[in-house]
Design an enzyme around this catalytic site. Structure first.
Site, PDB file in Angstrom:
ATOM      1  N   GLU A  81     107.150 -32.877  39.970  1.00  0.00           N
ATOM      2  CA  GLU A  81     107.421 -32.595  41.272  1.00  0.00           C
ATOM      3  C   GLU A  81     107.536 -33.937  41.727  1.00  0.00           C
ATOM      4  O   GLU A  81     108.118 -33.406  43.206  1.00  0.00           O
ATOM      5  CB  GLU A  81     105.824 -31.937  41.712  1.00  0.00           C
ATOM      6  CG  GLU A  81     105.689 -30.550  41.510  1.00  0.00           C
ATOM      7  CD  GLU A  81     104.411 -30.296  42.052  1.00  0.00           C
ATOM      8  OE1 GLU A  81     103.952 -31.431  42.434  1.00  0.00           O
ATOM      9  OE2 GLU A  81     104.207 -28.770  42.179  1.00  0.00           O
ATOM     10  N   GLU A 112      94.711 -30.799  21.169  1.00  0.00           N
ATOM     11  CA  GLU A 112      93.971 -32.656  22.351  1.00  0.00           C
ATOM     12  C   GLU A 112      92.745 -33.122  20.746  1.00  0.00           C
ATOM     13  O   GLU A 112      93.110 -34.211  21.354  1.00  0.00           O
ATOM     14  CB  GLU A 112      92.777 -32.035  22.801  1.00  0.00           C
ATOM     15  CG  GLU A 112      91.579 -31.554  22.060  1.00  0.00           C
ATOM     16  CD  GLU A 112      89.853 -30.906  23.743  1.00  0.00           C
ATOM     17  OE1 GLU A 112      88.964 -31.577  23.700  1.00  0.00           O
ATOM     18  OE2 GLU A 112      90.673 -30.200  24.714  1.00  0.00           O
TER      19      GLU A 112
END
Length: 296
Positions: A81, A112
């Site tokens: 963004e 992860e």
């Protein structure tokens, strides 16, 4: 050792049997805890913003986010963004998500644990002293994120760790530690709830404050935004009218000369040519406040 975010709250041990109204109220209380956790972390966020802005003022620097699962997707959202909101170059806003791009839409929880990937992906970016690397992990101990932060730090980058449990490795090993102590989740272990909300708030505050420090905001407006659709073109016109007190025709004419870039258009309204406007901004670090002051 069990972390606070993995602890079950006795107050909500039968939440699935609550009335719908009480269930929603309980979960909302958890979201309020997220806001409180960020409020308590503001001094740490301030330090991270100041340190990051100092490095990111270099035109060759990059802001790199790292995370896994929910934390990684929160990090990714902030990274993507920055270009439309602040005109921050896309090549200078990167994110590393455990498991790669497929993890955006498909949960790959085992990714992860991949420390090798965390190290290799930082190395592949040729991360260095000009860069800022932000690692997010609710647990504060995610192997992928830890490995990435440790590698980035060893390569000279400024590292920022954001975690929801105190005394964890991510906070201890990063240059700037931001603890968002949200505690036990209403739904035990579901860190997409309060922990995830606190991280989203924290990175919103962090990146927006950094962009302000870098001159991307003028009089509370996003003067470096990219007007990529009709709504944003209209916003650019209205923004310039409000900032300069000019009419719509003058605002639109100035914007058309600057490819609808509000920042130089402000100077065009004040009488400069597009070339002079750009040169004035360049001489003043692309800071509109400084550029206007230089005009006298």
């Amino acid at each position: 050792m069990r972390t606070s975010t993995e602890t079950a709250s006795q107050a909500y041990r039968d939440i699935e049997r609550f009335s719908t109204a009480d269930m929603l109220s309980a979960m909302l209380d958890g979201q309020r805890a997220a806001v409180d956790a960020v409020a308590a972390a503001l001094p740490a966020l301030e330090g991270a913003v100041e340190a990051a802005a100092q490095r990111l003022g270099n035109p060759k620097s990059r802001l790199i986010y790292v995370g896994a699962g929910t934390s990684g997707r929160v990090a990714m959202l902030d990274a993507v963004e920055l270009y439309p909101t602040f005109g921050w170059p896309e090549e200078r806003s990167l994110f590393l998500l455990a498991g790669g791009s497929i993890s955006v839409a498909e949960a790959r929880e085992s990714a992860e644990d991949d420390e090798v990937a965390g190290r290799d992906e930082i190395d592949a970016l040729a991360c260095g002293p000009l860069d800022v690397v932000v690692g997010l992990a609710a647990s504060g101990s995610t192997p992928y994120t830890l490995a990435a932060i440790e590698t980035a730090k060893a390569r000279g980058a400024l590292t920022i760790g954001i975690a929801n449990n105190p005394g964890t490795a991510l906070l201890e090993r990063a240059d700037c530690a931001v603890l968002l102590e949200t505690g036990a989740e209403v739904l035990a272990g579901s860190t997409r709830m309060a922990a995830g909300t606190s991280q989203k708030i924290a990175v919103n505050l962090f990146s927006t404050a950094v962009m302000m420090r870098l001159g991307k905001v003028y009089r509370g407006r996003m003067v470096d935004m990219k007007p990529s659709n009709k709504k944003l073109v209209r916003r650019a016109v209205e923004m310039l009218m409000q900032v300069e007190g000019c009419d719509e025709a003058s605002a639109r004419a100035a914007l058309e000369k600057t490819n609808f870039h509000v920042k130089p258009a402000v100077l065009v309204v004040r009488g400069l040519s597009p070339e002079e406007a750009r040169a004035t901004l360049d001489r003043n670090g692309d800071d509109l406040h400084r550029a206007i002051a230089a005009l006298g």
